[in-house]
Motif scaffolding. Structure first.
Motif, PDB file in Angstrom:
ATOM      1  N   GLU A  97     -30.323  49.859  41.056  1.00 58.77           N
ATOM      2  CA  GLU A  97     -31.054  48.586  41.008  1.00 58.77           C
ATOM      3  C   GLU A  97     -31.118  47.947  42.393  1.00 58.77           C
ATOM      4  OE1 GLU A  97     -30.757  44.141  38.962  1.00 58.77           O
ATOM      5  OE2 GLU A  97     -29.028  45.471  38.964  1.00 58.77           O
ATOM      6  N   SER A  98     -29.993  47.940  43.099  1.00 53.48           N
ATOM      7  CA  SER A  98     -29.950  47.348  44.437  1.00 53.48           C
ATOM      8  C   SER A  98     -30.849  48.106  45.408  1.00 53.48           C
ATOM      9  CB  SER A  98     -28.514  47.321  44.962  1.00 53.48           C
ATOM     10  OG  SER A  98     -27.714  46.390  44.266  1.00 53.48           O
ATOM     11  N   VAL A  99     -30.819  49.424  45.331  1.00 55.64           N
ATOM     12  CA  VAL A  99     -31.647  50.241  46.223  1.00 55.64           C
ATOM     13  C   VAL A  99     -33.122  49.943  45.998  1.00 55.64           C
ATOM     14  CG1 VAL A  99     -32.394  52.605  46.710  1.00 55.64           C
ATOM     15  CG2 VAL A  99     -29.956  52.051  46.600  1.00 55.64           C
ATOM     16  N   LYS A 100     -33.526  49.796  44.747  1.00 62.40           N
ATOM     17  CA  LYS A 100     -34.916  49.450  44.436  1.00 62.40           C
ATOM     18  C   LYS A 100     -35.301  48.137  45.117  1.00 62.40           C
ATOM     19  CE  LYS A 100     -37.974  48.430  40.503  1.00 62.40           C
ATOM     20  NZ  LYS A 100     -38.267  47.024  40.876  1.00 62.40           N
ATOM     21  N   LEU A 101     -34.437  47.138  45.021  1.00 65.09           N
ATOM     22  CA  LEU A 101     -34.711  45.843  45.637  1.00 65.09           C
ATOM     23  C   LEU A 101     -34.750  45.951  47.157  1.00 65.09           C
ATOM     24  CD1 LEU A 101     -32.401  43.588  43.426  1.00 65.09           C
ATOM     25  CD2 LEU A 101     -34.900  43.767  43.313  1.00 65.09           C
ATOM     26  N   CYS A 102     -33.887  46.787  47.711  1.00 66.00           N
ATOM     27  CA  CYS A 102     -33.845  46.979  49.155  1.00 66.00           C
ATOM     28  C   CYS A 102     -35.148  47.600  49.654  1.00 66.00           C
ATOM     29  CB  CYS A 102     -32.653  47.855  49.529  1.00 66.00           C
ATOM     30  SG  CYS A 102     -32.417  48.091  51.298  1.00 66.00           S
TER      31      CYS A 102
END
Length: 276
Positions: A97-102
């Motif tokens: 999820e964090s990687v997607k936002l990044c």
């Protein structure tokens, strides 16, 4: 201004051959100045940015860090790699999820660490660390696959300086889809050469600190990318603190001698602003 896709393509090409230095700015001004010196890519520094916020390394929230990535990526013409620490999650699903936002911030690359926030257990269990890398890879692929993914093994800076274990992890991360491998804290020629050989032909990022190796030395060892982490930010802080301490404790202003003139900064940023 190149598009995020163009910056990502450029970043991939930089990793294909040769050796390049990727310095670490901590705000827009330092990013623009470093770009102006001709560096072909930049990387954020979690520590350098945290200090600007009056926080320790690791103390910046995910939302604030993502906003920082977006600002630096939008302000620069060269590819920018995001120091995304541990992805702000323990579980692989959270990392994804964090990687997607990044990726949505426009970065050209990002790194994920295998270290925890627990000093008693400084590294994630091998299988969990590997699952986190796979989750990051899957998130990048789902977003188009063009962001350069760097997987980091932190043992040498987290009190676990075991070269065999570091290499075991890096090889597994490479097999799981990492584009670039990174073991901050290794320092000797023998350690560097061993890591490069272990993950070849994939590129290796080396963290330069105050050790007696040049760009040419590292290139001859097979290093593809040289980053500085928070060191440039600490150089700046060191100069400021030393000068301020002299003023506060001795009432002397000697440390102000030799500073770059205000006119030089004004000249650079005036010309640079015309390009943006």
């Amino acid at each position: 201004m190149p598009s995020p896709a163009e910056k990502r393509a450029t970043f991939h090409k930089l990793h294909a051959e040769g050796c390049f230095v990727i310095p670490n700015p901590w705000d827009v001004g330092s990013a623009r100045y470093l770009q102006g010196l001709g560096f072909k890519a930049l990387a954020t520094t979690s520590a350098g940015f945290a200090f600007t916020q009056g926080l320790p390394d690791g103390g910046v929230s995910r939302a604030t860090m993502l906003a920082h990535f977006r600002e630096i990526a939008a302000a620069t013409d060269v590819p920018m790699n995001a120091d995304f620490e541990g992805g702000y999650a323990d579980a692989p699903e959270g990392v994804a999820e964090s990687v997607k936002l990044c990726i949505e911030t426009g970065v050209a690359g990002l790194s994920i660490e295998d270290s925890t926030s627990d000093p008693a257990i400084p590294l994630y269990d091998f299988e969990l660390a590997l699952a986190r890398v796979r989750a990051a890879r899957a998130a990048i692929d789902a977003a188009g696959g063009d962001v350069v993914f760097t997987a980091r093994s932190e043992g040498f800076i987290r009190g676990r300086p075991d070269l065999d274990e570091t290499i075991r992890r890096l090889k597994a991360f490479a097999a799981a889809g990492a584009d670039c491998l990174y073991a901050p804290g290794i320092k000797t020629r023998e350690q560097i050469a061993a890591v490069v050989k272990a993950v070849a032909p994939k590129p290796v990022n080396f963290l330069m600190t105050a050790i007696d190796l040049t760009v040419n030395d590292l290139a001859s060892l097979g290093v593809r990318r040289i980053s500085l982490g928070g060191t440039l930010a600490r150089v700046g802080w060191t100069a400021v603190i030393r000068a301020a301490r002299d003023i506060a404790t001795a009432g002397k202003f000697d440390s102000l001698a030799g500073t770059i003139a205000n006119a030089e900064f004004n000249g650079f940023f005036s010309e640079d602003a015309k390009k943006r």
